[in-house]
Write a protein that holds these residues in place. Structure first.
Motif, PDB file in Angstrom:
ATOM      1  N   MET A  94     -25.940  -4.529  33.058  1.00 30.57           N
ATOM      2  CA  MET A  94     -27.367  -4.785  32.876  1.00 30.57           C
ATOM      3  C   MET A  94     -27.632  -5.740  31.719  1.00 30.57           C
ATOM      4  O   MET A  94     -28.706  -6.351  31.643  1.00 30.57           O
ATOM      5  CB  MET A  94     -28.120  -3.464  32.655  1.00 30.57           C
ATOM      6  CG  MET A  94     -28.233  -2.602  33.901  1.00 30.57           C
ATOM      7  SD  MET A  94     -29.358  -1.196  33.682  1.00 30.57           S
ATOM      8  CE  MET A  94     -28.412  -0.164  32.586  1.00 30.57           C
ATOM      9  N   TRP A 135     -37.381  -3.007  38.274  1.00 27.18           N
ATOM     10  CA  TRP A 135     -36.148  -2.547  37.640  1.00 27.18           C
ATOM     11  C   TRP A 135     -35.339  -1.633  38.556  1.00 27.18           C
ATOM     12  O   TRP A 135     -34.167  -1.353  38.296  1.00 27.18           O
ATOM     13  CB  TRP A 135     -36.469  -1.792  36.350  1.00 27.18           C
ATOM     14  CG  TRP A 135     -37.533  -0.745  36.500  1.00 27.18           C
ATOM     15  CD1 TRP A 135     -38.864  -0.887  36.241  1.00 27.18           C
ATOM     16  CD2 TRP A 135     -37.366   0.601  36.986  1.00 27.18           C
ATOM     17  NE1 TRP A 135     -39.532   0.280  36.518  1.00 27.18           N
ATOM     18  CE2 TRP A 135     -38.641   1.207  36.976  1.00 27.18           C
ATOM     19  CE3 TRP A 135     -36.273   1.336  37.403  1.00 27.18           C
ATOM     20  CZ2 TRP A 135     -38.848   2.526  37.385  1.00 27.18           C
ATOM     21  CZ3 TRP A 135     -36.469   2.652  37.823  1.00 27.18           C
ATOM     22  CH2 TRP A 135     -37.735   3.231  37.810  1.00 27.18           C
ATOM     23  N   MET A 146     -31.916  -2.982  40.225  1.00 28.66           N
ATOM     24  CA  MET A 146     -30.889  -3.119  39.197  1.00 28.66           C
ATOM     25  C   MET A 146     -30.372  -1.762  38.759  1.00 28.66           C
ATOM     26  O   MET A 146     -29.167  -1.516  38.692  1.00 28.66           O
ATOM     27  CB  MET A 146     -31.461  -3.865  37.990  1.00 28.66           C
ATOM     28  CG  MET A 146     -30.524  -3.936  36.798  1.00 28.66           C
ATOM     29  SD  MET A 146     -31.391  -4.235  35.242  1.00 28.66           S
ATOM     30  CE  MET A 146     -32.328  -2.717  35.063  1.00 28.66           C
ATOM     31  N   ALA A 167     -26.604  -0.268  39.370  1.00 29.66           N
ATOM     32  CA  ALA A 167     -25.750   0.009  38.215  1.00 29.66           C
ATOM     33  C   ALA A 167     -25.225   1.436  38.245  1.00 29.66           C
ATOM     34  O   ALA A 167     -24.046   1.696  37.992  1.00 29.66           O
ATOM     35  CB  ALA A 167     -26.523  -0.247  36.920  1.00 29.66           C
ATOM     36  N   PHE A 193     -26.071 -10.337  38.186  1.00 33.36           N
ATOM     37  CA  PHE A 193     -25.664  -8.994  37.762  1.00 33.36           C
ATOM     38  C   PHE A 193     -24.774  -8.338  38.811  1.00 33.36           C
ATOM     39  O   PHE A 193     -23.688  -7.819  38.496  1.00 33.36           O
ATOM     40  CB  PHE A 193     -26.922  -8.157  37.514  1.00 33.36           C
ATOM     41  CG  PHE A 193     -26.695  -6.681  37.497  1.00 33.36           C
ATOM     42  CD1 PHE A 193     -25.927  -6.077  36.518  1.00 33.36           C
ATOM     43  CD2 PHE A 193     -27.263  -5.867  38.469  1.00 33.36           C
ATOM     44  CE1 PHE A 193     -25.718  -4.712  36.508  1.00 33.36           C
ATOM     45  CE2 PHE A 193     -27.070  -4.510  38.471  1.00 33.36           C
ATOM     46  CZ  PHE A 193     -26.294  -3.928  37.487  1.00 33.36           C
ATOM     47  N   ALA A 216     -28.967   0.040  28.767  1.00 29.40           N
ATOM     48  CA  ALA A 216     -27.580  -0.146  29.200  1.00 29.40           C
ATOM     49  C   ALA A 216     -26.612   0.554  28.246  1.00 29.40           C
ATOM     50  O   ALA A 216     -25.690   1.262  28.675  1.00 29.40           O
ATOM     51  CB  ALA A 216     -27.255  -1.632  29.284  1.00 29.40           C
TER      52      ALA A 216
END
Length: 802
Positions: A353, A645, A648, A652, A581, A365
């Motif tokens: 991130m 967000w 992402m 992650a 990413f 992160a």
């Protein structure tokens, strides 16, 4: 030294000489180097030296050094010094918590989007206007008889609010005609909060106090509601408890023992308490959003329980064959090393991130990675200590008789299941792929944008304030646009008036205020209200139209700012950097798995499978939260865009967690393939050995993540649902269907690895290497397992094994 080695004619003599050199290589680096040189020299002459005994933590396998004893020694140390380790963890948890309470930094409420147009508008506002014209929040009033009838009471209340030390400014609806609805029944006051100067929860305390002070005004018949993020109440403490209770039930069923169940729960709780305290300290140095603790809790509880579950299960199996220390050694040498690798993949994914280059997400992160790191440390240190304390009491309070029959895996349901899949692997793979593609198709319709307060719970004050403003002024008034115009001394008033007139004639704009100049005269603000809601696609199109066409044609230097414009810029920023990413995480994960499993196809397959499960989660989230399909079952009654967000964050977390299951499954398969050389049998046996464990771990994850769907806020429900669906798809369709089918299709090609690459890539062992076949020369060069004692105790000097 090489000459001495080469001149020795007896293999037994060579073995004794080599062990003598290994015994002293810790204190003499030159001897260590000479050993390696000797082995390489001997290989060149065609002599096969497959293994040499362990010494000082190093294992030589095919002239490569592997650090394979470090974790084992650490775990055994913790097992033997159990009280010391337990006390150290308690002191560390308490000490870090106290330090965090005394020095914790403040949470970052949003942040600067450097380089965006909204950030340029913010800089001009901050420079030329002491108080933002938009304010940080609103207090909305309604009186069916007209708010003018309650003017004294409202003015008195607003004076009380303005006197609060944490309030910088209050603009009364009676001093601004545009803040009163045309029918005079609804009005709003804009309030701006002062800098909290690092005081913890200063804004939240002030917001609660302001709401309590409105009680007397409500008693006079005035409806008072509050809008703004600071007045949003919502969290998931009760649902987190529900997820934890569900994990307890699953663990009791999986372990069959209440005492054994308590170990994963205990390590997870200790780990999350320590990591959350550490996040508070991290906030002093890195901008950290306030929802970091919720995300870290969600991840820390999930991985903490999973990692302990894997190690405890392996320990209990090994305990049937040896002593407690031997079982610890076996568990850490297998499941423990897999836990470390799995934790590394999760942290790599989370730290990815940082590539988004959004400063106020850096703390997220780092904080989430810290939770995973502490969970790994607790699994390999605290857990062995707790196992040592419990000893034979681990099986106390059993709800059913533990299995001691050690039945072959070929008798299990999961082995038979794998064999069924392997009969028609092509059809099975196509069916599984079709299901995931069908679930993931809605992802192509995903629209990333910030959902407005119109999606808050109907009973919340922010939703009521949103509805009142919509009724009195139109939905666009809930997120006005601030156009900041820079007006140097040579700019004329006529040019600015022409610009305002152009704005009023622009399609999609409901109202435009007169230009308000700054005290210095260097800039001016024009407030624009759109005809559509802040989250609407039409509002986003209007902002782009203003920036691309209207402002450039005016000849003025102007920027579109405000919360709505900032949210649009944030969505653009996240969507534009998301491919970088995802690509970086995929490449790093592929490299890590390639190094571990010495294969190209297996890591590639793992990456593709994980992408499919995440794509399915994206698609299901779009269908429920954006399209509204079955949304009423989750308390989502209206479709809205996906939070920028969310993709992402979901990638992650889920990519890292799915790699956990992939590592445990593949390491089991690889161990069996190295031992038998039969790919089909290794796949079936590996699935049989891990399916029950992975299913239990995934069920815990689904319960923990799914419990967040019970939260009050849409954003919490969104991420909880996405994570739960992703884990569910990964642990069922991917792990139990696609992996066995595709590995059967690829056969021995799964483990193909070019020789030139094998020489370049360092070796990292996950499992103890299988015993080699007896050499033709009759000399046994094999390495004893964790359960074996050397046949000759004098063979390795005692000072080396300490």
């Amino acid at each position: 030294m090489v000459d001495v080695w080469s001149g020795s004619r007896s293999f037994r003599c060579r073995e004794r000489l080599l062990e003598f050199m290994v015994a002293f290589h810790v204190g003499n680096l030159n001897i260590s180097v000479s050993i390696l040189a000797s082995i390489r020299s001997e290989r060149l002459r065609g002599l096969s030296l497959p293994r040499v005994r362990r010494a000082a933590g190093w294992l030589i396998v095919n002239d490569s050094f592997i650090v394979d004893v470090m974790l084992e020694r650490l775990a055994l140390f913790c097992h033997r010094r159990r009280w010391t380790v337990l006390l150290t963890w308690i002191v560390a948890a308490v000490g870090i918590s106290l330090l965090s309470g005394a020095t914790a930094g403040k949470w970052a409420d949003g942040g600067r989007l450097t380089g965006t147009d909204s950030d340029a508008a913010y800089q001009v506002l901050h420079r030329d206007f002491p108080v933002s014209a938009e304010g940080d929040a609103r207090i909305v009033f309604q009186n069916t008889a007209g708010i003018e009838a309650s003017k004294p009471e409202i003015e008195h209340y607003l004076a009380t609010v303005a006197a609060d030390p944490h309030i910088a400014a209050v603009e009364s609806p009676f001093s601004n005609a545009s803040a009163r609805s045309p029918n005079g029944r609804i009005g709003y006051a804009s309030i701006t909060f002062a800098d909290s100067h690092g005081e913890a929860d200063a804004f939240a305390v002030t917001a609660d106090r302001i709401q309590q002070q409105a009680a007397s005004l409500r008693a006079d018949g005035v409806t008072v509601e509050f809008g703004g993020n600071v007045f949003r109440n919502g969290g998931v403490p009760s649902s987190e408890l529900f997820g934890l209770l569900a994990a307890v039930v699953i663990l009791v069923i999986a372990f069959g023992s209440v005492v054994a169940m308590g170990l994963p729960i205990t390590t997870a709780i200790v780990g999350i308490v320590t990591s959350l305290a550490g996040i508070g300290i991290v906030a002093n140095f890195v901008a950290t959003p306030d929802f970091t603790t919720q995300v870290a809790s969600m991840i820390g509880i999930g991985v903490g329980i999973d990692y302990a579950l894997f190690i405890v299960t392996r320990y209990r199996q090994a305990r049937l064959q040896g002593t407690s220390e031997q079982a610890i050694s076996e568990a850490v040498n297998t499941a423990g090393r897999a836990v470390v690798l799995a934790g590394c993949t999760v942290m790599v994914s989370l730290l990815g991130m940082l590539l988004m280059r959004v400063p106020f997400l850096y703390g997220l992160a780092i904080g989430a990675s810290l939770a995973v790191l502490v969970a790994v440390l607790a699994a390999v240190t605290l857990l062995p200590a707790l196992l040592g304390l419990l000893g034979s009491r681990l099986e106390r309070l059993s709800i059913h008789r533990p299995r001691h029959d050690n039945r072959p895996s070929t008798h299990s349901f999961w082995f038979r299941w794998s064999r069924v899949l392997q009969r028609r692997p092509g059809r099975v793979a196509l069916a599984g792929l079709a299901i995931l593609v069908a679930i993931g198709l809605p992802v192509f319709s995903m629209r990333m944008a910030s959902a407005d307060a119109g999606n808050d719970p109907a009973t919340s004050t922010t939703r009521k304030a949103y509805d009142l403003v919509s009724d009195g002024f139109g939905t666009g008034s809930n997120g006005p646009l601030l156009i900041v115009v820079e007006t140097p001394t040579n700019s004329t008033t006529t040019q600015l008036d022409t610009f305002v007139s152009t704005l009023r004639a622009t399609a999609g704009i409901a109202s435009v205020s007169d230009a308000a100049r700054s005290p210095s005269g260097a800039s001016a603000i024009v407030t624009v209200v759109a005809t559509t809601a802040p989250q609407a696609a039409q509002t986003e199109s209007l902002v782009h139209h203003l920036r691309d066409s209207v402002i450039p044609s005016s000849g003025l230097e102007a920027h579109v700012g405000g919360k709505t414009a900032s949210d649009i810029d944030f969505a653009w920023l996240m969507s534009s950097r998301l491919p970088l990413f995802i690509g970086a995480v995929l490449v790093l994960s592929f490299i890590l798995l390639t190094v571990v499993f010495r294969s190209l196809l297996v890591p590639l397959k793992a990456v593709v499978m994980n992408l499919l499960s995440i794509g399915g989660a994206y698609g299901a989230t779009v269908a429920v939260f954006q399209w509204g399909w079955l949304g009423s079952l989750l308390g989502v009654h209206e479709g809205a865009p996906i939070e920028p967000w969310m993709p992402m964050m979901l990638f992650a977390i889920v990519f890292g967690l799915s790699m956990d299951y992939e590592v445990f499954l593949l390491s089991s398969i690889k161990e069996r393939y190295d031992r038998t050389g039969d790919n089909s049998l290794a796949v079936a046996d590996g699935v049989a050995a891990t399916a029950r464990l992975i299913t239990a771990a995934a069920a815990i994850m689904v319960c923990v993540f799914g419990s967040f769907v019970l939260g009050d806020l849409r954003a919490i429900r969104l991420i909880g649902f996405g994570l739960a669906i992703a884990v569910l798809l990964d642990a069922t369709i991917v792990r139990l269907v696609l992996v066995p089918a595709t590995m059967e299709l690829m056969g021995n090609a799964n483990w193909w690895f070019p020789r030139w690459l094998d020489r370049l890539v360092p070796r990292i062992g996950l499992e103890n290497p299988p015993p080699p076949p007896p050499p033709a020369d009759g000399v046994d060069w094999s390495v004893p397992s964790a359960f074996e004692a050397p046949a000759d105790s004098a063979r390795i000097p005692q000072d080396v094994t300490r």
